[in-house]
Design a protein around this motif. Structure first.
Motif, short mmCIF file in Angstrom:
data_model
loop_
_atom_site.label_atom_id
_atom_site.label_comp_id
_atom_site.label_asym_id
_atom_site.label_seq_id
_atom_site.Cartn_x
_atom_site.Cartn_y
_atom_site.Cartn_z
N ALA A 90 44.32 45.70 26.92
CA ALA A 90 43.68 44.42 27.20
C ALA A 90 42.23 44.40 26.78
N GLN A 115 42.30 43.65 23.09
CA GLN A 115 42.73 42.28 22.88
C GLN A 115 41.67 41.27 23.30
N THR A 116 40.94 41.59 24.39
CA THR A 116 39.91 40.68 24.87
C THR A 116 38.77 40.57 23.86
N GLY A 139 38.11 36.98 22.12
CA GLY A 139 36.80 36.37 22.35
C GLY A 139 36.04 36.12 21.06
N GLY A 161 47.42 35.24 28.11
CA GLY A 161 46.50 36.34 28.41
C GLY A 161 47.04 37.28 29.47
N ARG A 216 42.83 38.44 30.04
CA ARG A 216 43.59 39.60 29.56
C ARG A 216 43.26 40.85 30.37
N LEU A 217 41.97 41.03 30.66
CA LEU A 217 41.60 42.19 31.46
C LEU A 217 42.18 42.08 32.86
N SER A 274 42.71 32.86 26.56
CA SER A 274 43.43 34.03 27.09
C SER A 274 42.52 35.25 27.21
N ALA A 275 41.40 35.25 26.45
CA ALA A 275 40.52 36.41 26.49
C ALA A 275 39.96 36.65 27.88
#
Length: 456
Positions: free
Chosen positions: A393, A396-397, A401, A130, A78-79, A74-75
């Motif tokens: 994001a 979260q990324t 990661g 993500g 997410r962006l 999902s990383a």
């Protein structure tokens, strides 16, 4: 007549106090969506480690790779999800796409038999996660008053964790009651996930301006308070923010890291995430340590979820009062204590007989209660409204990661040195990460202060 007027006046006088305690309706609906989605997801997650390691004979390193894909895929998106949501304030649209994608992956597990196929399905499932996470958290932060964001995220995470509590129990019941256990789990999981998407489509407002101008009693009562003034500024700015978001590009999003506070917070999440053992590995280590029967393995996540559920709101409220940063770092101290118990000799009087699983799982759930929503509440105070989803994001990324890398390293350490040496290495890494995070500590503003640029 006089008595009626006096009572009415009393209610008006109590309004600011009641407003500070209220939780926006949007938060409760999103909590319901997350509850249903987590029931679905945790039904699969609860049985997957045991299935892959015992049924398919996957090595710890191989499982670390797959677990890293599951938690880290999902990383990469997410962006993307955050950026798409900010362009035109399409928070709900992107969230629906993410939730729907994850729901469709559940029936795909019915036909995915080989390891590559399972890995591909899990990667797509985490891609959906993500896409949805940052827009969902942006909707929560935009619907809550700045000084109560910690509580709002705590309420949401508590409802989310109620699903994590019920999911493994549902998987346990389905496995014991059906002939084709795993297929039945995947089918029921799909039905519950579909219900979550339906709730999101039907009951969550479709425009960011409506989240900022909620007309519920708690919003009306807050008139005249500093929180009301801050929310009014954000709601008046919503149309302009949406227009600005349409023109926002990748450069503007990455430019958020130019803000020292957000940059340090992201670095702290990255460093601490790399030293965090994934849930699945912790459950496998705990099962081996106490020689838990195979049939009871799906129940282990229930202990973590129960602790998370009980503590998410209290920790969110504490973070609003004493500072979100301190609660976030303190949560990693709780996880370090859980690692220490796994490494302690048994039996040696450290804990009463049979108490180790309960205490470790309680600490594990407390760690999530003190860090998950609290981190998002802290980050929201450093991100302007027009880039709220993208800014969250970014954090979260970095965290996702680094946890992907952590799963790979822990799996390699377990394969090379054994489980206890791997846990010892993880504990040492987490202790060093906490020290590094303290050195990077951001100068966080007061919880009630608006995000920079929130009214521009």
């Amino acid at each position: 007549m006089y008595l009626a007027d006096t009572r009415a006046a009393g209610r008006v006088g109590d309004a600011p106090r009641l407003a500070r305690r209220a939780v926006p309706a949007t938060v409760l609906v999103l909590g319901t969506v997350s509850l249903l989605t987590d029931i679905s997801a945790e039904m699969v997650t609860a049985v997957l480690p045991l299935y892959l390691v015992t049924e398919m004979g996957l090595s710890p390193l191989g499982f670390g790779l797959l677990d890293g894909i599951y938690n880290g895929a999902s990383a990469a998106v997410r962006l993307v999800g955050g950026h798409l949501a900010d362009r035109g304030s399409r928070y709900k649209t992107v969230a629906v796409l993410g939730y729907g994608l994850s729901a469709l992956c559940k029936p795909a597990l019915l036909v995915a038999r080989g390891l590559p196929a399972i890995a591909a399905v899990l990667a797509v499932d985490r891609t959906g996660k993500g896409l949805r996470t940052a827009p969902r958290d942006a909707m929560i932060s935009l619907s809550a008053a700045p000084e109560t964001r910690g509580r709002a995220f705590g309420v949401h995470r508590a409802m989310d964790t109620a699903g994590a509590l019920l999911g493994p129990l549902a998987a346990f019941v389905v496995l014991r009651a059906s002939v084709d256990g795993f297929d039945a789990v995947f089918t029921v999981s799909f039905c519950v996930a579909t219900a979550g998407v339906a709730v999101l489509l039907l009951f969550v407002p479709g425009r960011a301006a409506r989240w900022g101008t909620d007309t519920g009693p708690h919003r009306q009562a807050a008139v005249g308070t500093p929180a009301a003034e801050s929310m009014a500024a954000e709601s008046m700015a919503a149309p302009d923010a949406a227009a600005a978001a349409r023109a926002a590009g990748t450069r503007a999003v990455l430019g958020l890291l130019g803000q020292a506070e957000l940059r340090r917070l992201t670095l702290c999440a990255l460093v601490l995430g790399a030293a965090t053992v994934s849930d699945s590995f912790l459950y496998l280590v705990l099962r081996a340590d106490v020689d838990l029967p195979v049939a009871w393995f799906p129940v282990l996540p229930v202990g973590s979820a129960a602790s998370f559920l009980l503590l998410a709101v209290p920790f969110g409220h504490l973070a609003d009062r004493v500072g979100r940063w301190w609660v976030f770092v303190g949560g990693h101290g709780l996880l370090l204590a859980a690692y220490g118990l796994l490494l302690a000799p048994h039996p040696a009087g450290v804990l009463p007989a049979g108490a180790l699983p309960a205490v470790v799982l309680a600490l594990h759930g407390a760690f999530y209660a003190a860090t998950d929503g609290v981190l998002m509440a802290a980050a929201a105070g450093s991100v302007p409204q027009r880039l709220r989803s993208s800014g969250l994001a970014l954090v979260q990324t970095g965290q996702a990661g680094s946890r992907f890398a952590g799963s790979l390293l822990f799996g390699a350490a377990w394969t090379a040195w054994g489980e206890r040496a791997a846990v010892a290495a993880a504990a040492g890494a987490l202790l060093a990460a906490v020290a590094a995070a303290m050195a990077l500590r951001p100068d966080s503003p007061a919880p009630g202060s608006p995000a920079p640029g929130s009214a521009t």
